[in-house]
Design an enzyme around this catalytic site. Structure first.
Site, PDB file in Angstrom:
ATOM      1  N   SER A 157      52.455 -19.516 -56.319  1.00 54.26           N
ATOM      2  CA  SER A 157      53.592 -18.832 -55.609  1.00 54.26           C
ATOM      3  C   SER A 157      54.646 -19.582 -54.997  1.00 54.26           C
ATOM      4  CB  SER A 157      52.991 -17.941 -54.149  1.00 54.26           C
ATOM      5  OG  SER A 157      53.498 -16.814 -53.952  1.00 54.26           O
ATOM      6  N   ASP A 254      52.073  -8.713 -60.912  1.00 58.06           N
ATOM      7  CA  ASP A 254      52.691  -9.573 -60.015  1.00 58.06           C
ATOM      8  C   ASP A 254      54.278  -9.294 -60.011  1.00 58.06           C
ATOM      9  OD1 ASP A 254      53.844 -12.000 -58.602  1.00 58.06           O
ATOM     10  OD2 ASP A 254      51.962 -12.626 -58.837  1.00 58.06           O
ATOM     11  N   HIS A 284      49.529  -9.687 -57.195  1.00 60.23           N
ATOM     12  CA  HIS A 284      49.772 -11.344 -56.634  1.00 60.23           C
ATOM     13  C   HIS A 284      48.729 -11.715 -55.950  1.00 60.23           C
ATOM     14  CE1 HIS A 284      52.705 -14.704 -55.717  1.00 60.23           C
ATOM     15  NE2 HIS A 284      52.152 -14.507 -54.501  1.00 60.23           N
TER      16      HIS A 284
END
Length: 311
Positions: A157, A254, A284
């Site tokens: 991320s 995502d 995500h």
């Protein structure tokens, strides 16, 4: 937006358990203080030493967490790890339950950097922390038992965004070399905050509102402008040549799916060896928060790619 019908059925139970939250200043501290969702780390798998090392010039010292597989001696390859958290949350210890089994399986050392968080520290402070930690790691490779020719960078991320930015910074400054970059749903492009909404991505876990908050916190101003450095938003880099072999993985739902695919495509066009995975039905962080077959497959693919990169 309604993408629930596209979520992998084995990943849906988690969504029923978690409230839908978008980050704001009002709840940031509460989110930082929330208990971990992971079980306690198995400390028998890897040893941990914490080194406090010099930060960037004029900045505070930083902590590096150095993990080594138990019972393994000699010189080992190394993963330099940068944790996620949208640039505004997270700490190295949050990832202990995830990284210790990985280290034991791959028989490698991991060095994880405790960089400063936004909005308290804006760009370039955090990425300079990451660079300073990498520089210390390479300078002390011999005493740490690290083979510097088999050292690469990894992040998830926001940590994936920092990992990509660090790879650019290492290439451009020319002081060191990385063997690989391993990017898990990396946060690469502040322009996603101002682009037309994706019709099916970003509904769960990390939303467009949270993304705007994260990028605004890091930059100290509204995202999407032409003046944002590629060391903040790697997708802004115009030259992606001479970067190390790259692994990129993301979920099809995502928020970062488009920017991640685009970055992989541009790397390929620049002559960089790239392995790209897009997992259908994945939102995500689906690989760490859920445990269905698609999550297990994503973890296997990631582990095997790291095994090859470290070899």
């Amino acid at each position: 937006m309604d993408s629930l019908h596209l979520v992998d059925p084995t990943l849906r139970p988690l969504l029923d358990m978690l409230p839908r939250i978008s980050l704001t200043d009002d709840i940031l501290q509460a989110m930082r203080d929330r208990p971990s969702m992971f079980p306690p780390a198995d400390e028998s798998l890897a040893t941990l030493e914490i080194h406090t090392v010099p930060g960037p010039a004029g900045a505070p010292d930083i902590d590096l967490h150095v993990f080594r597989p138990v019972g393994v001696t000699g010189v080992l390859p190394c993963i330099y790890h940068i944790h996620g958290g949208g640039y505004v949350m997270g700490k190295v210890s949050d990832y202990d339950p995830l990284v210790r089994p990985l280290i034991a399986d791959l028989q490698c050392i991991m060095v994880s950097v405790e960089y400063r968080l936004a909005p308290e520290t804006n760009f370039p402070g955090p990425i300079e922390d990451c660079y300073a930690g990498l520089a210390w790691t390479i300078a002390h490779a011999k005493e740490l038992g690290i083979d510097p020719t088999r050292l690469g960078v990894m992040g998830q991320s926001a940590g994936g965004g920092y990992a990509a930015a660090l790879a650019l910074m290492v290439r451009d400054r020319g002081e060191y070399a990385l063997a690989f970059q391993h990017l898990i749903y990396p946060m690469l492009d502040d322009r996603t905050c101002t682009a037309s909404p994706h019709p099916y991505a970003g509904e769960f876990i990390w939303t467009a509102q949270s993304n705007r908050f994260g990028w605004s916190s890091l930059l100290g101003h509204a995202p999407g402008g032409d003046d944002v450095s590629p060391y903040a938003a790697p997708a802004k880099a115009t030259d992606l040549g001479n970067l190390p072999r790259t692994y990129i993985a993301t979920g099809a739902l995502d928020l970062f799916v488009d920017e991640d695919i685009d970055y992989a495509t541009r790397l390929i066009r620049a002559g960089v060896p790239v392995e790209l995975h897009v997992y259908p039905g994945g939102y995500h962080a689906f690989d760490v928060f859920a445990d269905g077959p698609v999550s297990q497959q994503a973890r296997r693919d990631s582990h095997e790619a790291l095994r090859r990169a470290l070899a």
